[in-house]
Write a protein that holds these residues in place. Structure first.
Motif, PDB file in Angstrom:
ATOM      1  N   GLY A  43       0.809  -1.217   0.000  1.00 48.15           N
ATOM      2  CA  GLY A  43       0.000   0.000   0.000  1.00 48.15           C
ATOM      3  C   GLY A  43       0.839   1.262   0.000  1.00 48.15           C
ATOM      4  N   ARG A  44       1.906   1.259   0.808  1.00 51.90           N
ATOM      5  CA  ARG A  44       2.783   2.429   0.878  1.00 51.90           C
ATOM      6  C   ARG A  44       3.528   2.645  -0.445  1.00 51.90           C
ATOM      7  N   TRP A  45       3.900   1.547  -1.090  1.00 51.36           N
ATOM      8  CA  TRP A  45       4.567   1.636  -2.395  1.00 51.36           C
ATOM      9  C   TRP A  45       3.664   2.350  -3.396  1.00 51.36           C
ATOM     10  N   ALA A  46       2.379   1.974  -3.401  1.00 53.82           N
ATOM     11  CA  ALA A  46       1.430   2.582  -4.326  1.00 53.82           C
ATOM     12  C   ALA A  46       1.164   4.044  -3.965  1.00 53.82           C
ATOM     13  N   LYS A  47       1.014   4.319  -2.669  1.00 49.09           N
ATOM     14  CA  LYS A  47       0.716   5.679  -2.222  1.00 49.09           C
ATOM     15  C   LYS A  47       1.841   6.640  -2.600  1.00 49.09           C
ATOM     16  N   LYS A  48       3.083   6.201  -2.477  1.00 48.82           N
ATOM     17  CA  LYS A  48       4.238   7.037  -2.830  1.00 48.82           C
ATOM     18  C   LYS A  48       4.212   7.438  -4.302  1.00 48.82           C
ATOM     19  N   ARG A  49       3.537   6.617  -5.111  1.00 45.72           N
ATOM     20  CA  ARG A  49       3.487   6.870  -6.551  1.00 45.72           C
ATOM     21  C   ARG A  49       2.149   7.432  -7.007  1.00 45.72           C
ATOM     22  N   GLY A  50       1.285   7.749  -6.036  1.00 47.90           N
ATOM     23  CA  GLY A  50      -0.024   8.303  -6.371  1.00 47.90           C
ATOM     24  C   GLY A  50      -0.930   7.299  -7.052  1.00 47.90           C
ATOM     25  N   LEU A  51      -0.730   6.017  -6.763  1.00 52.50           N
ATOM     26  CA  LEU A  51      -1.507   4.942  -7.387  1.00 52.50           C
ATOM     27  C   LEU A  51      -2.454   4.317  -6.378  1.00 52.50           C
ATOM     28  N   PRO A  52      -3.502   3.641  -6.834  1.00 48.73           N
ATOM     29  CA  PRO A  52      -4.386   2.912  -5.910  1.00 48.73           C
ATOM     30  C   PRO A  52      -3.614   1.782  -5.236  1.00 48.73           C
ATOM     31  N   ARG A  53      -4.032   1.401  -4.045  1.00 48.13           N
ATOM     32  CA  ARG A  53      -3.318   0.386  -3.273  1.00 48.13           C
ATOM     33  C   ARG A  53      -3.149  -0.919  -4.042  1.00 48.13           C
ATOM     34  N   VAL A  54      -4.144  -1.266  -4.837  1.00 50.96           N
ATOM     35  CA  VAL A  54      -4.086  -2.536  -5.571  1.00 50.96           C
ATOM     36  C   VAL A  54      -2.904  -2.585  -6.531  1.00 50.96           C
ATOM     37  N   ALA A  55      -2.438  -1.409  -6.988  1.00 50.43           N
ATOM     38  CA  ALA A  55      -1.274  -1.369  -7.881  1.00 50.43           C
ATOM     39  C   ALA A  55      -0.052  -1.936  -7.164  1.00 50.43           C
ATOM     40  N   GLY A  56       0.048  -1.683  -5.872  1.00 49.85           N
ATOM     41  CA  GLY A  56       1.148  -2.227  -5.085  1.00 49.85           C
ATOM     42  C   GLY A  56       1.056  -3.737  -4.976  1.00 49.85           C
ATOM     43  N   HIS A  57      -0.163  -4.238  -4.813  1.00 48.28           N
ATOM     44  CA  HIS A  57      -0.359  -5.684  -4.719  1.00 48.28           C
ATOM     45  C   HIS A  57      -0.003  -6.361  -6.041  1.00 48.28           C
ATOM     46  N   ARG A  58      -0.375  -5.730  -7.146  1.00 52.73           N
ATOM     47  CA  ARG A  58      -0.056  -6.303  -8.465  1.00 52.73           C
ATOM     48  C   ARG A  58       1.458  -6.349  -8.676  1.00 52.73           C
ATOM     49  N   GLU A  59       2.130  -5.267  -8.307  1.00 50.81           N
ATOM     50  CA  GLU A  59       3.583  -5.232  -8.455  1.00 50.81           C
ATOM     51  C   GLU A  59       4.234  -6.249  -7.524  1.00 50.81           C
ATOM     52  N   GLY A  60       3.603  -6.464  -6.379  1.00 48.98           N
ATOM     53  CA  GLY A  60       4.131  -7.423  -5.411  1.00 48.98           C
ATOM     54  C   GLY A  60       4.162  -8.845  -5.941  1.00 48.98           C
ATOM     55  N   VAL A  61       3.279  -9.159  -6.876  1.00 48.91           N
ATOM     56  CA  VAL A  61       3.266 -10.495  -7.492  1.00 48.91           C
ATOM     57  C   VAL A  61       4.587 -10.750  -8.221  1.00 48.91           C
ATOM     58  N   LYS A  62       5.146  -9.701  -8.825  1.00 45.00           N
ATOM     59  CA  LYS A  62       6.439  -9.837  -9.520  1.00 45.00           C
ATOM     60  C   LYS A  62       7.537 -10.189  -8.522  1.00 45.00           C
ATOM     61  N   SER A  63       7.451  -9.597  -7.342  1.00 49.08           N
ATOM     62  CA  SER A  63       8.431  -9.903  -6.292  1.00 49.08           C
ATOM     63  C   SER A  63       8.309 -11.356  -5.863  1.00 49.08           C
ATOM     64  N   VAL A  64       7.082 -11.825  -5.699  1.00 52.41           N
ATOM     65  CA  VAL A  64       6.848 -13.223  -5.328  1.00 52.41           C
ATOM     66  C   VAL A  64       7.472 -14.146  -6.368  1.00 52.41           C
ATOM     67  N   ARG A  65       7.210 -13.864  -7.621  1.00 49.55           N
ATOM     68  CA  ARG A  65       7.717 -14.699  -8.717  1.00 49.55           C
ATOM     69  C   ARG A  65       9.239 -14.787  -8.684  1.00 49.55           C
ATOM     70  N   ASP A  66       9.903 -13.644  -8.490  1.00 48.30           N
ATOM     71  CA  ASP A  66      11.365 -13.615  -8.507  1.00 48.30           C
ATOM     72  C   ASP A  66      11.945 -14.328  -7.296  1.00 48.30           C
ATOM     73  N   VAL A  67      11.357 -14.126  -6.133  1.00 47.23           N
ATOM     74  CA  VAL A  67      11.858 -14.728  -4.901  1.00 47.23           C
ATOM     75  C   VAL A  67      11.647 -16.246  -4.911  1.00 47.23           C
ATOM     76  N   VAL A  68      10.496 -16.689  -5.395  1.00 51.67           N
ATOM     77  CA  VAL A  68      10.228 -18.127  -5.479  1.00 51.67           C
ATOM     78  C   VAL A  68      11.265 -18.794  -6.382  1.00 51.67           C
ATOM     79  N   GLU A  69      11.522 -18.197  -7.525  1.00 51.56           N
ATOM     80  CA  GLU A  69      12.493 -18.744  -8.474  1.00 51.56           C
ATOM     81  C   GLU A  69      13.891 -18.795  -7.862  1.00 51.56           C
ATOM     82  N   ALA A  70      14.298 -17.709  -7.216  1.00 51.68           N
ATOM     83  CA  ALA A  70      15.629 -17.649  -6.615  1.00 51.68           C
ATOM     84  C   ALA A  70      15.782 -18.663  -5.486  1.00 51.68           C
ATOM     85  N   CYS A  71      14.759 -18.816  -4.658  1.00 52.06           N
ATOM     86  CA  CYS A  71      14.824 -19.776  -3.552  1.00 52.06           C
ATOM     87  C   CYS A  71      14.970 -21.200  -4.081  1.00 52.06           C
TER      88      CYS A  71
END
Length: 273
Positions: A43-71
């Motif tokens: 939520g804070r990531w999205a707010k800093k960019r003037g975006l709706p909170r859900v934008a942060g959740h969508r971007e967070g999926v990319k983080s999940v994908r990268d971390v899962v692969e690396a682990c």
């Protein structure tokens, strides 16, 4: 043509660099068998960019994908992600509905990739409280990947540590009442067998993003001796390089489990003898 070759070389160079970092980590110390992550700051990531909170959740999926692969590449055997807490149900209905739709979409798009990479999906929490469609997608993904061996990806959904402990107490009380177990038999290992994480080793490393110094009701029983790592990075910005930093920090620590440094060294010596 030259631009294409140059671009390809850069990709290969990045991939080669990543493999080198992973090999260095494997040689420099122990890779945590089980990593747990509190994915905070969407939520804070999205707010800093003037975006709706859900934008942060969508971007967070990319983080999940990268971390899962690396682990998986590093040889981590269990990765538990705090995806949605019991307390998150208090959020605005619109945000919850959007989160559930995003979860459904992610399960549909990522399950085949998990299966292809031999990753088993599991879930802990009050799963029955989730929307029926989420339950269905989750069940199908779990069923499809149930025989995979490389790594377990464990999603904590509608989860809270206190809820889990209370559920375990209820289960033990029922079995004591029915005569299945005796009160004298209750100990740490028996109690752990009634938790939703039964069969999964306790986390070696717990990472929390966004700089908050809280456990937030996550794996309260299981993290008794877990190493904690607080990262200022907001979850949507978290990538494998941040994971590597957390593991490097973990490798510098001495895990004593209540013993002295001398006892740990002696135990290690005897184990290698």
């Amino acid at each position: 043509m030259s631009d294409s070759v140059s671009s390809s070389s850069k990709v290969e160079s990045k991939s080669s660099y990543d493999r080198r970092i992973q090999e260095e980590l494997k040689k420099s110390g122990e890779i945590p068998k089980h990593i747990a992550i509190i994915m905070d700051g969407n939520g804070r990531w999205a707010k800093k960019r003037g975006l709706p909170r859900v934008a942060g959740h969508r971007e967070g999926v990319k983080s999940v994908r990268d971390v899962v692969e690396a682990c998986a590449q590093l040889g981590v055997k269990y990765l538990t992600l705090f995806a949605f807490s019991t307390e998150n149900w208090k959020r605005p209905k619109h945000e919850i509905d959007t989160l559930m739709k995003l979860l459904i979409k992610t399960l549909r798009t990522e399950t085949d990739k998990l299966h292809k990479n031999d990753i088993k999906l599991m879930a802990i929490g009050d799963i029955e409280s989730l929307p029926v469609e989420v339950q269905r997608e989750l069940k199908e993904a779990i069923e499809k990947t149930k025989n995979n061996k490389r790594m377990v990806l464990n999603l904590a959904l509608s989860y809270s540590g206190r809820w889990e402990i209370i559920e375990a107490v209820k289960g033990i009380a029922r079995d004591v009442k029915s005569g299945k177990i005796k009160v004298e038999e209750i100990n740490d290992s028996l109690f752990a067998s009634y938790l939703k994480t039964a069969g999964i080793p306790e986390p070696d490393l717990l990472i929390r993003t966004s700089g908050e110094f809280r456990i937030s009701n996550f794996l309260l029983w299981q993290i008794a001796y877990t190493e904690l790592y607080i990262c200022d990075c907001l979850w949507p910005d978290f990538r494998r390089k941040h994971l590597y930093e957390a593991i490097r920090d973990y490798q510098k620590r001495e895990r004593r489990f209540g013993m002295t440094s001398e006892q740990i060294k002696k135990k290690s010596f005897n184990g290698n003898a």
